[in-house]
Design a protein around this motif. Structure first.
Motif, PDB file in Angstrom:
ATOM      1  N   ALA A 162       0.645  -1.176   0.238  1.00  0.00           N
ATOM      2  CA  ALA A 162      -0.116   0.165  -0.072  1.00  0.00           C
ATOM      3  C   ALA A 162       0.919   1.264  -0.004  1.00  0.00           C
ATOM      4  O   ALA A 162       0.618   2.128   0.626  1.00  0.00           O
ATOM      5  N   GLY A 175       1.132   1.038  -4.977  1.00  0.00           N
ATOM      6  CA  GLY A 175      -0.279   0.368  -4.297  1.00  0.00           C
ATOM      7  C   GLY A 175      -1.321   1.424  -4.121  1.00  0.00           C
ATOM      8  O   GLY A 175      -2.562   1.039  -4.778  1.00  0.00           O
ATOM      9  N   ALA A 204       4.280 -10.254   3.661  1.00  0.00           N
ATOM     10  CA  ALA A 204       4.527 -10.888   2.435  1.00  0.00           C
ATOM     11  C   ALA A 204       5.914 -11.387   2.373  1.00  0.00           C
ATOM     12  O   ALA A 204       6.281 -12.264   1.328  1.00  0.00           O
ATOM     13  N   ASN A 232      10.382   4.298  -3.512  1.00  0.00           N
ATOM     14  CA  ASN A 232      11.257   3.712  -2.422  1.00  0.00           C
ATOM     15  C   ASN A 232      12.630   4.063  -2.364  1.00  0.00           C
ATOM     16  O   ASN A 232      13.369   3.774  -3.235  1.00  0.00           O
TER      17      ASN A 232
HETATM   18  P1  NDP Z   1       6.919   2.034  -1.193  1.00  0.00           P
HETATM   19  O1  NDP Z   1       7.943   1.749  -0.417  1.00  0.00           O
HETATM   20  O2  NDP Z   1       6.095   3.584  -1.468  1.00  0.00           O
HETATM   21  O3  NDP Z   1       5.592   1.052  -0.755  1.00  0.00           O
HETATM   22  C1  NDP Z   1       5.884  -0.373  -0.603  1.00  0.00           C
HETATM   23  C2  NDP Z   1       4.609  -0.880   0.199  1.00  0.00           C
HETATM   24  O4  NDP Z   1       4.931  -2.470   0.171  1.00  0.00           O
HETATM   25  C3  NDP Z   1       4.626  -0.247   1.301  1.00  0.00           C
HETATM   26  O5  NDP Z   1       3.010   0.036   1.891  1.00  0.00           O
HETATM   27  C4  NDP Z   1       4.969  -1.394   2.807  1.00  0.00           C
HETATM   28  O6  NDP Z   1       4.333  -1.427   3.904  1.00  0.00           O
HETATM   29  C5  NDP Z   1       4.846  -2.505   1.814  1.00  0.00           C
HETATM   30  N1  NDP Z   1       5.623  -3.535   2.346  1.00  0.00           N
HETATM   31  C6  NDP Z   1       6.948  -3.659   2.352  1.00  0.00           C
HETATM   32  N2  NDP Z   1       7.348  -4.889   2.902  1.00  0.00           N
HETATM   33  C7  NDP Z   1       6.198  -5.685   3.019  1.00  0.00           C
HETATM   34  C8  NDP Z   1       6.099  -6.989   3.470  1.00  0.00           C
HETATM   35  N3  NDP Z   1       6.913  -7.818   3.880  1.00  0.00           N
HETATM   36  N4  NDP Z   1       4.965  -7.220   3.594  1.00  0.00           N
HETATM   37  C9  NDP Z   1       3.630  -6.745   3.022  1.00  0.00           C
HETATM   38  N5  NDP Z   1       3.969  -5.228   2.643  1.00  0.00           N
HETATM   39  C10 NDP Z   1       5.136  -4.843   2.377  1.00  0.00           C
HETATM   40  O7  NDP Z   1       7.325   1.720  -2.716  1.00  0.00           O
HETATM   41  P2  NDP Z   1       6.559   2.172  -4.043  1.00  0.00           P
HETATM   42  O8  NDP Z   1       5.080   1.901  -3.980  1.00  0.00           O
HETATM   43  O9  NDP Z   1       7.145   3.178  -4.428  1.00  0.00           O
HETATM   44  O10 NDP Z   1       7.140   0.743  -4.830  1.00  0.00           O
HETATM   45  C11 NDP Z   1       6.405  -0.344  -5.156  1.00  0.00           C
HETATM   46  C12 NDP Z   1       7.042  -1.433  -6.080  1.00  0.00           C
HETATM   47  O11 NDP Z   1       7.034  -0.714  -7.381  1.00  0.00           O
HETATM   48  C13 NDP Z   1       8.475  -1.493  -5.722  1.00  0.00           C
HETATM   49  O12 NDP Z   1       8.610  -2.958  -6.048  1.00  0.00           O
HETATM   50  C14 NDP Z   1       9.396  -0.689  -6.785  1.00  0.00           C
HETATM   51  O13 NDP Z   1      10.482  -1.140  -6.941  1.00  0.00           O
HETATM   52  C15 NDP Z   1       8.219  -0.784  -8.075  1.00  0.00           C
HETATM   53  N6  NDP Z   1       8.331   0.160  -8.989  1.00  0.00           N
HETATM   54  C16 NDP Z   1       8.348  -0.153 -10.116  1.00  0.00           C
HETATM   55  C17 NDP Z   1       8.716   0.911 -11.222  1.00  0.00           C
HETATM   56  C18 NDP Z   1       8.472   0.463 -12.789  1.00  0.00           C
HETATM   57  O14 NDP Z   1       8.220   1.336 -13.487  1.00  0.00           O
HETATM   58  N7  NDP Z   1       8.373  -0.769 -13.020  1.00  0.00           N
HETATM   59  C19 NDP Z   1       8.908   2.108 -10.994  1.00  0.00           C
HETATM   60  C20 NDP Z   1       8.395   2.541  -9.555  1.00  0.00           C
HETATM   61  C21 NDP Z   1       8.612   1.632  -8.340  1.00  0.00           C
HETATM   62  P3  NDP Z   1       4.689  -0.314   5.054  1.00  0.00           P
HETATM   63  O15 NDP Z   1       3.838   0.870   4.451  1.00  0.00           O
HETATM   64  O16 NDP Z   1       4.105  -0.902   6.164  1.00  0.00           O
HETATM   65  O17 NDP Z   1       6.156   0.049   4.873  1.00  0.00           O
END
Ligand code: NDP
Length: 391
Positions: free
Chosen positions: A9, A13, A58, A180
């Motif tokens: 999220a 997300g 996860a 991130n």
């Molecule tokens: P964020 O850090 O904003 O969000 C990551 C989310 O994942 C957070 O809500 C976090 O929870 C949750 N999370 C982390 N660890 C776990 C876990 N063990 N179990 C469940 N939930 C978990 O990242 P972004 O939204 O910016 O990026 C998300 C994905 O998109 C990443 O993999 C990034 O590399 C990818 N991405 C891909 C791009 C593309 O063009 N292909 C470009 C930009 C990003 P919590 O809130 O508790 O920390």
């Protein structure tokens, strides 16, 4: 009834959740699960309660299996961090549930990303009779589809591809990352790499720079980085002789990153601080603005595309396919800045095509292995219209 399970999220997300709700006829019941409930609650409020929310760790395959079974999920959209790719893929195999992600698996202790461990699961996906779609964001994601589209409609053979990623957004902070921080800084501070004549050529971090004039943005310094979509594209675009990836960075970003690197703040090894073990880059993440909070203050545009050069009907041809998005427009639509938007919309589109059976298959696939036309059509109607220019 269809149930869509979104894991993660964060910035991306949020966009996926908003966009799935806008396409509810395909996505059915939408469940957003993340490590902590707070951000899920905010997103649920923004959507007037149109989604269900829950928590999951996860990193634990068993927890994801339980959640998939409880929700009876028809598909899992993984937009957590790259560290969770394998555990979530394994849960999908165990429950025979289709899988999609936006980023290549990385181990938290090693700043190296490659598809090996995800591709190795191909046989298990086939045995489970399910599809796994890897890298359905913008880059990787839409950029792979642009390459497949160029191959299908514009070339007999593509010889070179440059992927050009420009974010000309200004959030007003001296330093912040648009997604991130840990993942972003690990990527940018690593050695660069490109592929030419069958070999990978390594460069020092940010060693190669070219100025590219991005339509609707203007000329920008663009630095050569290694980026994951090149690993699959060199296998799937036949006749390719060279592929490179460039991303724009302003001088302020580079200066801050160099200083942080020089003082050890980008380290991924634990260090002892006043009797406690801390990982410098994780501590830095705590200090930096949350990328999800940048939306309201970011102005300017993103422009991401590919330049492909090759042969059509015996004649040389060069084309540029690109997509321009305005940060403020994204915020007005889904309360998010452009980088999360341009990632989350392709994730939703990939999942939509899978649920509709338009993209189908058994095993693990990269985006360019699918027919590009339906995806390109969806981009035009879901907020990411693109252009093609002959150069
Ligand atoms: P964020 O850090 O904003 O969000 C990551 C989310 O994942 C957070 O809500 C976090 O929870 C949750 N999370 C982390 N660890 C776990 C876990 N063990 N179990 C469940 N939930 C978990 O990242 P972004 O939204 O910016 O990026 C998300 C994905 O998109 C990443 O993999 C990034 O590399 C990818 N991405 C891909 C791009 C593309 O063009 N292909 C470009 C930009 C990003 P919590 O809130 O508790 O920390």
């Amino acid at each position: 009834m269809t149930t869509t399970l979104i894991i993660g999220a964060g910035g991306v997300g949020r966009v996926v959740a908003h966009k799935c709700v806008m396409n509810k006829d395909v996505f059915g019941r939408i469940v957003l699960a993340s490590r902590s409930i707070g951000r899920c609650e905010t997103i649920k409020d923004e959507l007037n309660g149109a989604i269900d929310i829950t928590t999951v760790d996860a990193d634990k395959t068993e927890e994801v299996i339980k959640l998939i079974n409880e929700t009876n999920a028809s598909i899992v959209i993984n937009v957590a961090l790259p560290y969770q790719d394998l555990t979530i893929m394994d849960a999908c195999i165990a429950t025979k549930t289709p899988y999609l992600d936006t980023a290549n698996y990385e181990h938290p202790d090693e700043a190296k990303f490659e598809y090996k461990l995800q591709w190795e699961r191909d046989t298990k996906f086939k045995e489970a009779g399910i599809m796994g779609l890897l890298g359905s964001g913008f880059d990787p994601g839409a950029t792979n589809v642009f390459c497949a589209y160029a191959q299908k409609h514009y070339f007999d053979e593509i010889h070179t591809i440059d992927i050009l990623d420009c974010n000309a957004g200004d959030h007003g902070y001296a330093f912040a990352t648009n997604f991130n921080p840990e993942i972003n800084l690990r990527e940018v501070s690593a050695n660069g790499r490109y592929w030419e004549n069958g070999e990978w050529i390594e460069t020092k971090p940010l060693e190669i720079m070219q100025v590219w004039d991005y339509p609707e943005v203007g000329p920008k310094d663009s630095y050569l980085l290694y980026h994951e979509e090149m690993e699959s594209l060199v296998q799937n675009i036949k006749g390719l002789k060279r592929i490179r990836f460039f991303m724009t960075f302003g001088q302020s970003y580079i200066k801050h990153m160099e200083v942080l690197q020089n003082v050890g703040m980008l380290g991924i090894e634990p260090i002892e601080h006043q009797g406690q073990q801390i990982i410098p880059i994780e501590f830095l993440k705590t200090l930096l603005p949350d990328p999800a909070s940048l939306g309201a203050r970011t102005k300017g545009k993103t422009n991401i595309g590919i330049v492909a050069e090759g042969i059509k009907d015996g004649k040389p041809r060069k084309i540029y396919i690109y997509q321009v998005k305005d940060h403020e427009e994204c915020y007005a639509e889904v309360k998010s800045q452009g980088v999360s938007y341009t990632t989350g919309v392709p994730a939703m589109i990939g999942a939509k095509l899978m649920l509709q059976g338009i993209w189908s298959g058994q095993g693990v696939f990269n985006m360019e292995q699918m027919d590009p036309d339906a995806f390109m059509d969806e981009m035009n109607t879901q907020g990411l219209p693109w252009q093609v220019k002959e150069l």
